[in-house]
Write a protein that holds these residues in place. Structure first.
Motif, PDB file in Angstrom:
ATOM      1  N   LYS A 105       0.812  -1.222   0.000  1.00 53.74           N
ATOM      2  CA  LYS A 105       0.000   0.000   0.000  1.00 53.74           C
ATOM      3  C   LYS A 105       0.847   1.276   0.000  1.00 53.74           C
ATOM      4  O   LYS A 105       0.440   2.299   0.573  1.00 53.74           O
ATOM      5  N   LEU A 106       2.003   1.216  -0.638  1.00 52.04           N
ATOM      6  CA  LEU A 106       2.848   2.399  -0.700  1.00 52.04           C
ATOM      7  C   LEU A 106       2.280   3.408  -1.693  1.00 52.04           C
ATOM      8  O   LEU A 106       2.001   3.071  -2.850  1.00 52.04           O
ATOM      9  N   LYS A 107       2.098   4.618  -1.241  1.00 52.19           N
ATOM     10  CA  LYS A 107       1.744   5.697  -2.151  1.00 52.19           C
ATOM     11  C   LYS A 107       2.446   6.969  -1.691  1.00 52.19           C
ATOM     12  O   LYS A 107       2.659   7.185  -0.488  1.00 52.19           O
ATOM     13  N   ALA A 108       2.817   7.789  -2.662  1.00 52.31           N
ATOM     14  CA  ALA A 108       3.537   9.018  -2.360  1.00 52.31           C
ATOM     15  C   ALA A 108       3.161  10.060  -3.405  1.00 52.31           C
ATOM     16  O   ALA A 108       3.131   9.771  -4.604  1.00 52.31           O
ATOM     17  N   THR A 109       2.898  11.266  -2.957  1.00 56.23           N
ATOM     18  CA  THR A 109       2.435  12.337  -3.845  1.00 56.23           C
ATOM     19  C   THR A 109       3.112  13.648  -3.482  1.00 56.23           C
ATOM     20  O   THR A 109       3.264  13.977  -2.296  1.00 56.23           O
ATOM     21  N   THR A 110       3.486  14.395  -4.517  1.00 58.37           N
ATOM     22  CA  THR A 110       3.994  15.754  -4.352  1.00 58.37           C
ATOM     23  C   THR A 110       2.880  16.728  -4.725  1.00 58.37           C
ATOM     24  O   THR A 110       2.249  16.583  -5.776  1.00 58.37           O
ATOM     25  N   TYR A 111       2.670  17.731  -3.882  1.00 60.67           N
ATOM     26  CA  TYR A 111       1.637  18.748  -4.133  1.00 60.67           C
ATOM     27  C   TYR A 111       2.327  20.095  -4.331  1.00 60.67           C
ATOM     28  O   TYR A 111       3.140  20.530  -3.481  1.00 60.67           O
ATOM     29  N   ASN A 112       2.005  20.770  -5.444  1.00 62.17           N
ATOM     30  CA  ASN A 112       2.522  22.108  -5.712  1.00 62.17           C
ATOM     31  C   ASN A 112       1.369  23.056  -6.015  1.00 62.17           C
ATOM     32  O   ASN A 112       0.347  22.644  -6.600  1.00 62.17           O
ATOM     33  N   LEU A 113       1.535  24.292  -5.602  1.00 63.07           N
ATOM     34  CA  LEU A 113       0.528  25.315  -5.861  1.00 63.07           C
ATOM     35  C   LEU A 113       0.913  26.057  -7.137  1.00 63.07           C
ATOM     36  O   LEU A 113       1.952  26.735  -7.183  1.00 63.07           O
ATOM     37  N   GLU A 114       0.112  25.884  -8.183  1.00 63.95           N
ATOM     38  CA  GLU A 114       0.378  26.515  -9.479  1.00 63.95           C
ATOM     39  C   GLU A 114      -0.853  27.289  -9.924  1.00 63.95           C
ATOM     40  O   GLU A 114      -1.932  26.710 -10.100  1.00 63.95           O
ATOM     41  N   ASN A 115      -0.660  28.612 -10.090  1.00 64.78           N
ATOM     42  CA  ASN A 115      -1.768  29.492 -10.507  1.00 64.78           C
ATOM     43  C   ASN A 115      -2.982  29.355  -9.587  1.00 64.78           C
ATOM     44  O   ASN A 115      -4.126  29.318 -10.044  1.00 64.78           O
ATOM     45  N   GLY A 116      -2.706  29.246  -8.313  1.00 62.71           N
ATOM     46  CA  GLY A 116      -3.773  29.182  -7.325  1.00 62.71           C
ATOM     47  C   GLY A 116      -4.412  27.817  -7.169  1.00 62.71           C
ATOM     48  O   GLY A 116      -5.314  27.652  -6.343  1.00 62.71           O
ATOM     49  N   LYS A 117      -3.948  26.815  -7.951  1.00 68.51           N
ATOM     50  CA  LYS A 117      -4.518  25.470  -7.857  1.00 68.51           C
ATOM     51  C   LYS A 117      -3.464  24.472  -7.383  1.00 68.51           C
ATOM     52  O   LYS A 117      -2.284  24.608  -7.696  1.00 68.51           O
ATOM     53  N   VAL A 118      -3.926  23.482  -6.642  1.00 67.89           N
ATOM     54  CA  VAL A 118      -3.028  22.430  -6.171  1.00 67.89           C
ATOM     55  C   VAL A 118      -2.859  21.381  -7.268  1.00 67.89           C
ATOM     56  O   VAL A 118      -3.840  20.794  -7.736  1.00 67.89           O
ATOM     57  N   VAL A 119      -1.590  21.164  -7.683  1.00 66.81           N
ATOM     58  CA  VAL A 119      -1.269  20.188  -8.730  1.00 66.81           C
ATOM     59  C   VAL A 119      -0.575  19.005  -8.074  1.00 66.81           C
ATOM     60  O   VAL A 119       0.411  19.178  -7.343  1.00 66.81           O
ATOM     61  N   GLU A 120      -1.070  17.796  -8.341  1.00 62.74           N
ATOM     62  CA  GLU A 120      -0.531  16.583  -7.733  1.00 62.74           C
ATOM     63  C   GLU A 120       0.368  15.836  -8.711  1.00 62.74           C
ATOM     64  O   GLU A 120       0.038  15.721  -9.893  1.00 62.74           O
ATOM     65  N   THR A 121       1.500  15.329  -8.199  1.00 63.77           N
ATOM     66  CA  THR A 121       2.381  14.460  -8.985  1.00 63.77           C
ATOM     67  C   THR A 121       2.621  13.197  -8.173  1.00 63.77           C
ATOM     68  O   THR A 121       3.229  13.252  -7.092  1.00 63.77           O
TER      69      THR A 121
END
Length: 647
Positions: A105-121
């Protein structure tokens, strides 16, 4: 382990499992206040902050198997580029034989704020890999993608283990601050654990909640720490893992109604017996018969036992190269000698085996290296050790031997081994032994300089290194070669070298010397008929390494130190001494440290002698204020100048 599991299965036919807790945050739901955070309000210098660190460990027992599960959920805010290392994650996996802990159950996500929206990688599967750390540990590794200043990183996983006796510890404090750290350890009522806190921060919450699960009670131990400050690394400590705030857990025994108590932790004596009978340790020392012929050849004609030990030690030290791995169990020694390289255990077990073949009384000593941490002698667990050396007894003389370092003579342990006490594994001499240094780190710098009226200094500087200081020099010299060594040596010096000479580089039982003939043009100030000069052209202590006013953990130098600086200065004709530094003698209580500064003048010759001695390795917290002030005064004294006036 299999017999233990079988016995438990018979006793626990009904399933026993955990009652799940809840992480304080939900995966993927990042508050905007955390996304927009620029500075952590409780530590403006922080490069990152662990927003939430949640863990839960529990044992599940059924009629089929017993498993240990460890669930973890971590959320991190990256504030500066210096915090990017938080994006590299390592999860240790214990293995033994064909069995190994596994991650699910490994999961990992990077969250960045771009143009006021949260972008997930999201982390991709090809970004996850595994590598060997040592015989019993593999590392599951991954690196978060698309990490920037301002990113929030989040990962979670479940570790599943058949090694249910290896209950996970929990670390609350790291080198970045932690806003929230929470741990649940769910113990079945039949499992007795030893628990001990370390560090200097008390938990905000510690409670034990009984929980029912089918026919058995579970004791849910719950710890919380809030607003945990970053661990500030100070000089002269063993390793930060000894001092960070942490809860340590160890399964002591299992008590099943109607069955005998099953000891898990055991005793040091039981560990001693098991190791003497184990492959890769005791049986490899007494076995490995192919080494007998070589051991006898090396000692032919010798009658002095110490001479025999020296011959075997020199052979192993030169024949086998240490690969940098610390271990307590050796592999097949025939293969090790064929490859001419091995772990610390391979090399030192080989040394013990060769000594055993010529009837030298030799045993092994288990220890924990300085970067591995203290050994807590009240908890008899082999996992506290990561290194093995030899001990030889010749009459009333005892020798501790480690053949992994080619730059240390026989009987002087590498500095990494100087960490408290070691455990002697022996049929007749089992017990604890102090791991004391048999040498100092001693350096003498002798300068003979002629000063001319323009401020130029001409002469020579001679370094003499002994003990651990000689080892440090040789390691750098042979790793780089003379030319590259000189480049590094001169990198922070405004010297014009006319010639250099090195002496005794390969004679490890002798001091090593380096002598440089030189010109120095940028050390002296000439102004208005006056000359100002600090007598330390090298080796000056310019700032106090002990910066904190108070310190919550000991100062551990590892070994005694001695630094001597001698300056013989010829002043130019037509000048007289206007001012000289004053002599000074300082001592720490119980002669733990001493500093001497002496000054003399004969004609146009000025002599300065500065000697710093640290005579013991460990200073406890109560001794820190005196030690810090001792160094403050050294800095001040060594900043004083010689002042000359034109006649």
């Amino acid at each position: 382990m299999k017999a233990l599991i079988f016995g438990l299965h018979l006793a626990l036919l009904a399933p026993l499992c955990a009652v799940a807790q809840k992480s304080p945050v939900k995966f993927g739901e990042i508050p905007m206040v955390d996304m927009t955070m620029k500075i952590y309000d409780k530590d403006s210098s922080a490069s990152a902050v662990i927003l939430s660190d949640y863990g839960e460990a529990y044992v599940t027992v059924t009629a089929v198997n017993i498993t240990l599960s460890f669930e973890r959920h971590v959320r991190i805010k990256i504030l500066k580029k210096d915090g990017f290392d938080q994006a590299d994650v390592e999860i240790p996996l214990y293995r033994e034989g064909s069995e190994e802990e596994r991650i699910t159950k490994l999961k990992a996500t990077t969250y960045n704020l771009e143009n006021g929206k949260v972008v997930e990688t999201d982390l991709s599967k090809d970004g996850i890999f595994k590598e060997k750390f040592n015989r019993n540990i593999n590392l599951q590794k991954f690196t978060f993608p698309n990490v920037k200043e301002g990113s929030v990183l989040e990962y979670s996983y479940t570790l599943v283990s058949e090694f249910f006796t290896n209950f996970p510890d929990w670390q609350f404090q790291y080198d970045v601050p932690v806003r929230w750290s929470e741990y649940w350890a769910l113990f079945p009522e039949y499992f007795a654990f030893q628990k001990y806190m370390q560090g200097y921060l008390p938990p905000a919450i510690y409670e034990v909640k009984p929980k029912n699960s089918t026919d058995f009670r579970i004791d849910a131990h719950h710890w919380v720490m809030k607003d945990v400050p970053a661990f500030k690394d100070e000089p002269f400590i063993t390793c930060k893992n000894d001092y960070v705030s942490k809860i340590n857990l160890a399964l002591s025994h299992i008590t099943i109604p109607g069955q005998p108590v099953r000891e898990i932790m055991g005793t040091w004596q039981k560990l001693n017996t098991n190791l003497l009978e184990s492959e890769g340790f005791g049986k490899t020392v007494t076995g490995s018969g192919f080494l007998k012929k070589k051991a006898e050849e090396l000692t032919t004609g010798m009658t002095d036992p110490q001479q025999k030990v020296a011959a075997i030690f020199a052979y192993v030290q030169k024949s086998l190269e240490w690969n940098g791995t610390k271990d307590i169990y050796a592999d097949n020694l025939k293969t090790i000698f064929e490859n001419k390289k091995g772990t610390a255990a391979d090399i030192n077990v080989a040394l013990a085996s060769m000594l055993e073949k010529i009837d030298i009384p030799v045993d092994m000593v288990l220890l924990s290296t300085r970067d591995h941490g203290f050994v807590r002698e009240q908890y008899p667990m082999s996992s506290q050790f990561n290194y093995a050396i030899c001990i030889v007894t010749l009459g009333d003389k005892t020798l501790l031997l480690d053949a992994t370092d080619r730059f240390l003579p026989m009987g002087i342990l590498p500095e990494r081994c100087l960490n408290g006490r070691g455990l002697v594994i022996s049929k007749t001499k089992h017990g604890w032994i102090d791991l004391k240094p048999n040498a100092k780190a001693r350096t003498v710098i002798n300068t003979e300089l002629v000063l001319n009226p323009t401020g130029e200094l001409k002469g020579k500087v001679k370094y003499t290194h002994e003990g651990y200081a000689a080892r440090e020099f040789r390691q750098a010299y042979f790793a780089k070669g003379e030319q590259e060594y000189m480049k590094g040596f001169l990198a922070d010096k405004a010297w014009d070298i006319e010639s250099s000479e090195f002496q005794n580089q390969t004679e490890i039982t002798q001091s090593v010397n380096q002598v440089h003939a030189l010109l120095i043009n940028e050390h002296v100030t000439v102004a208005g008929g006056m000359i100002y000069m600090n007598p330390f052209v090298v080796g000056q202590t310019k700032e106090n390494v002990f910066k904190l006013e108070t310190r919550e953990y000991p100062v551990d130098f590892g070994k005694p130190e001695e630094k001597t600086y001698l300056c013989r200065l010829t002043i130019p004709d037509g000048y007289a001494v206007e001012e000289l530094p004053k002599p000074k003698v300082m001592m720490l209580p119980n002669n733990a440290g001493r500093y001497t500064y002496s000054v003399s003048q004969t004609g146009n010759m000025v002599n300065i002698v500065s000697m710093l001695q640290i005579n013991k390795s460990m200073f406890v917290m109560d001794e820190y204020p005196n030690l810090r002030e001792f160094y403050n005064q050294i800095v001040a004294k060594q900043a004083e100048q010689i002042v000359l006036k034109k006649l």
